[in-house]
Design a protein around this motif. Structure first.
Motif, mmCIF file in Angstrom:
data_model
loop_
_atom_site.group_PDB
_atom_site.id
_atom_site.type_symbol
_atom_site.label_atom_id
_atom_site.label_comp_id
_atom_site.label_asym_id
_atom_site.label_seq_id
_atom_site.Cartn_x
_atom_site.Cartn_y
_atom_site.Cartn_z
ATOM 1 N N ALA A 140 -6.316 16.193 1.438
ATOM 2 C CA ALA A 140 -6.387 15.015 2.307
ATOM 3 C C ALA A 140 -7.158 13.916 1.579
ATOM 4 C CB ALA A 140 -7.056 15.364 3.624
ATOM 5 N N SER A 141 -6.591 13.465 0.475
ATOM 6 C CA SER A 141 -7.245 12.448 -0.349
ATOM 7 C C SER A 141 -6.444 11.153 -0.293
ATOM 8 C CB SER A 141 -7.345 12.943 -1.788
ATOM 9 O OG SER A 141 -6.051 13.102 -2.349
ATOM 10 N N GLN A 142 -6.843 10.191 -1.115
ATOM 11 C CA GLN A 142 -6.189 8.891 -1.099
ATOM 12 C C GLN A 142 -4.705 8.972 -1.465
ATOM 13 O OE1 GLN A 142 -7.592 6.199 0.067
ATOM 14 N NE2 GLN A 142 -9.626 7.078 0.290
ATOM 15 N N ASP A 143 -4.301 10.015 -2.173
ATOM 16 C CA ASP A 143 -2.892 10.156 -2.548
ATOM 17 C C ASP A 143 -2.133 11.091 -1.606
ATOM 18 O OD1 ASP A 143 -4.076 12.494 -3.330
ATOM 19 O OD2 ASP A 143 -3.181 12.549 -5.335
ATOM 20 N N ILE A 144 -2.570 11.168 -0.368
ATOM 21 C CA ILE A 144 -1.934 12.015 0.635
ATOM 22 C C ILE A 144 -0.449 11.674 0.732
ATOM 23 C CG2 ILE A 144 -2.466 10.430 2.544
ATOM 24 C CD1 ILE A 144 -3.017 12.927 4.277
ATOM 25 N N GLY A 145 0.380 12.711 0.893
ATOM 26 C CA GLY A 145 1.822 12.519 0.963
ATOM 27 C C GLY A 145 2.344 12.535 2.388
ATOM 28 N N GLN A 146 3.663 12.528 2.512
ATOM 29 C CA GLN A 146 4.280 12.475 3.830
ATOM 30 C C GLN A 146 3.977 13.713 4.659
ATOM 31 O OE1 GLN A 146 5.476 11.218 6.993
ATOM 32 N NE2 GLN A 146 5.820 9.811 5.296
ATOM 33 N N ASP A 147 3.885 14.869 4.012
ATOM 34 C CA ASP A 147 3.546 16.076 4.753
ATOM 35 C C ASP A 147 2.151 15.984 5.351
ATOM 36 O OD1 ASP A 147 2.463 16.170 2.192
ATOM 37 O OD2 ASP A 147 3.284 18.143 1.696
#
Length: 203
Positions: free
Chosen positions: A150-157
């Motif tokens: 759950a970081s700044q590059d979080i994806g759609q999932d």
């Protein structure tokens, strides 16, 4: 581009957070499909949230279809879905489980709050509640076996999961507790601390 709908809808918020995550500028008009039905009808005659209006004036609906469109705007490999097939398949699975949880939570909420108590159908609520719990249990298992970041590059999932958990806690917290799904709850809590989430609060 314009996004229409209330952020207390997980579908609307999912799109809004995703747009922000991709750096896509958009105007948000917070209109309720219930209290603001006539205004919504002006924007989209089928009164469906979320509604997305492109720069060309095309009216799109359904969160996944809207996100497909904006993903294409960003170009292959620049959106929130992995390109590699195996990673994309897992993202689709996690996102699908989150969307099932949205759907079942919405159904329970409507049954409880829109249908008169004397005609609520207990077997239906029990069935849908079981589906909601199973979807959350599957997400708990998936995140335990292979954690998401759950970081700044979080994806759609990750976006879909976090938005869904917060919505569930808003509308049916008696059915789904953090104690029963600790990994899922911790992930969502961490994601909600990201600026893209805090800038688009559910309530």
């Amino acid at each position: 581009m314009k996004l229409i709908g209330m952020l207390d809808s997980p579908y609307v918020r999912r799109v809004a957070v995703s747009l922000k995550r991709m750096g896509i500028a958009f105007e948000h008009e917070s209109v309720s499909v219930f209290r603001g039905m006539e205004r919504f009808r002006e924007l989209n005659p089928v009164i469906k949230a979320p509604t997305f209006i492109t720069d060309d004036g095309l009216v799109l609906m359904e969160s996944s279809l809207i996100l497909d469109y904006v993903g294409c705007l960003k170009g292959a490999g620049n959106g929130l879905m992995p390109v590699a097939l195996a990673e994309r398949a897992r993202t689709l699975r996690l996102t699908g489980l989150a969307l099932v949880a949205y759907e079942k939570a919405v159904q329970i909420y409507y049954e409880r709050n829109l249908r008169p108590a004397e005609i609520q159908h207990a077997p239906w609520v029990e069935r849908v509640s079981g589906q909601l719990k199973t979807a959350c249990a599957e997400l708990e298992r998936e995140l335990t076996e292979r954690p998401l970041s759950a970081s700044q590059d979080i994806g759609q999932d990750g976006i879909s999961i976090a938005v869904g958990w917060s919505f569930i806690q808003l509308v049916v917290p008696d059915l789904i507790s953090a104690e029963s799904y600790p990994v899922l709850a911790a992930f969502a809590s961490e994601a909600e601390q990201l600026d893209i989430f805090k800038s688009l609060p559910m309530v």
